[in-house]
Design an enzyme around this catalytic site. Structure first.
Site, short mmCIF file in Angstrom:
data_model
loop_
_atom_site.label_atom_id
_atom_site.label_comp_id
_atom_site.label_asym_id
_atom_site.label_seq_id
_atom_site.Cartn_x
_atom_site.Cartn_y
_atom_site.Cartn_z
N ASP A 102 4.42 2.76 -4.51
CA ASP A 102 3.56 3.56 -5.38
C ASP A 102 3.49 2.81 -6.71
O ASP A 102 4.46 2.78 -7.47
CB ASP A 102 4.15 4.95 -5.57
N VAL A 103 2.33 2.20 -6.99
CA VAL A 103 2.23 1.37 -8.20
C VAL A 103 2.32 2.19 -9.48
O VAL A 103 2.51 1.63 -10.57
CB VAL A 103 0.92 0.55 -8.19
N ASN A 118 -4.07 -5.08 -7.72
CA ASN A 118 -5.37 -4.58 -7.28
C ASN A 118 -5.44 -3.07 -7.10
O ASN A 118 -6.51 -2.48 -7.25
CB ASN A 118 -5.74 -5.27 -5.95
N ASP A 155 0.85 -1.18 0.00
CA ASP A 155 0.00 0.00 0.00
C ASP A 155 0.89 1.24 0.00
O ASP A 155 2.10 1.15 0.21
CB ASP A 155 -0.93 -0.01 1.22
N THR A 189 -16.79 0.81 -0.96
CA THR A 189 -15.39 0.83 -0.58
C THR A 189 -14.99 2.30 -0.41
O THR A 189 -15.81 3.20 -0.55
CB THR A 189 -14.48 0.20 -1.67
N LYS A 240 -9.55 0.73 -17.53
CA LYS A 240 -9.93 -0.60 -17.07
C LYS A 240 -10.20 -1.55 -18.25
O LYS A 240 -9.94 -2.76 -18.14
CB LYS A 240 -11.16 -0.51 -16.17
N SER A 284 -12.59 -3.63 -13.75
CA SER A 284 -13.87 -3.13 -13.27
C SER A 284 -14.89 -3.48 -14.34
O SER A 284 -14.54 -3.64 -15.52
CB SER A 284 -13.83 -1.61 -13.08
N TYR A 313 -11.55 6.36 -16.68
CA TYR A 313 -11.58 5.15 -15.88
C TYR A 313 -11.98 3.94 -16.72
O TYR A 313 -11.34 2.88 -16.68
CB TYR A 313 -12.56 5.33 -14.72
#
Length: 263
Positions: free
Chosen positions: A58-59, A85, A34, A185, A154, A137, A150
């Protein structure tokens, strides 16, 4: 049999944490990754069993993901299951997007998956086994308006997963893509884009029949079966089939649903 080594990005909260709990309960060692130190350490401490680790990364950064890989190699020598994820949400139509938003969404939601696969796949290939799951998603399948950056990012994760599956199908490696719709979430906390889209997303979350636990249960069970397309929320399997088999009917249903939620 040795413990499975499972690495999950975005494991400090939400679906990532819920999956970490399920893999830990199955007897696996989990690397929780994370951005926030306190959050990821709390996630690690909440897991049953032994051998779990908390890591910061940091992805959206090449350097940070390389450092994560180096640390995992030092600690574990590799992973058996990689779950890409971590991600951020966005909302708004094409004309309201900025190039900055496009670059940010692609860096974090798409290229994070590329980074994870490029770094950890070679070890799986060398071992002749492994599994890669990536959280996309239903937005990547839905072709819905108002979530331009987004949805495109995705959709690219879905396409990447499809192509990767074909590349490694005979190498002992399973690939899956996770495509939930809205459920409660903290994803909106880091969202970018318009306030209108944010409010609509919150409404859809509040009225969703799904919970983080029901979604995580479905994802874990599907992944353990080796399923590729994982649609873990209640209505999405039907919607996905309708789009594939009756695209014009699906489009009419989609536009009607959008009008209902934008009144």
């Amino acid at each position: 049999m040795s413990q499975r080594r499972v690495l999950i990005t975005g494991a400090g909260s939400g679906l990532g944490l819920a999956l970490a709990l399920r893999y830990a309960r199955s007897g696996a060692r989990v690397a929780c990754v994370d951005l926030i130190a306190d959050r990821v350490e709390a996630a690690r401490a909440s897991l049953p069993g032994q051998g779990h680790i908390a890591l910061l990364a940091d992805v959206g950064s090449d350097e940070s993901m390389q450092a994560l890989f180096d640390q995992v190699q030092k600690e574990w020598g590799g992973v058996d299951v990689l779950i890409n994820n971590a991600g951020i949400a966005s909302g708004g139509p094409m004309i309201e997007t900025t190039m900055e938003e496009w670059r940010k969404l692609l860096e974090v939601d798409l290229l994070s998956v590329v980074r994870g696969c490029r770094l950890f796949l070679p070890g799986m290939l060398a071992a002749g086994k492994g599994q890669i799951l990536s959280t996309a998603s239903f937005a990547g399948l839905a072709s819905a308006p108002g979530i331009m950056t987004y949805g495109v990012a995705k959709a690219a994760v879905v396409a990447l997963s499809e192509q990767l599956r074909a590349e490694v199908f005979d190498k002992g490696i399973l690939v899956g893509v996770i495509c939930p719709s809205f459920f409660k979430t903290n994803l909106i906390d880091t969202a970018v884009g318009s306030d209108k889209a944010r409010k609509m997303a919150l409404r859809l979350m509040d009225t969703s029949p799904d919970t983080v636990d029901s979604v995580a249960d479905n994802v874990f069970a599907s992944a353990e079966r080796g399923q590729f397309m994982i649609l873990p929320t209640k209505h999405e399997p039907m919607r996905w089939r309708m789009k594939r088999w009756f695209p014009n009917m699906y489009f009419r249903m989609l536009t009607k649903l959008v009008k209902q939620h934008t009144k």
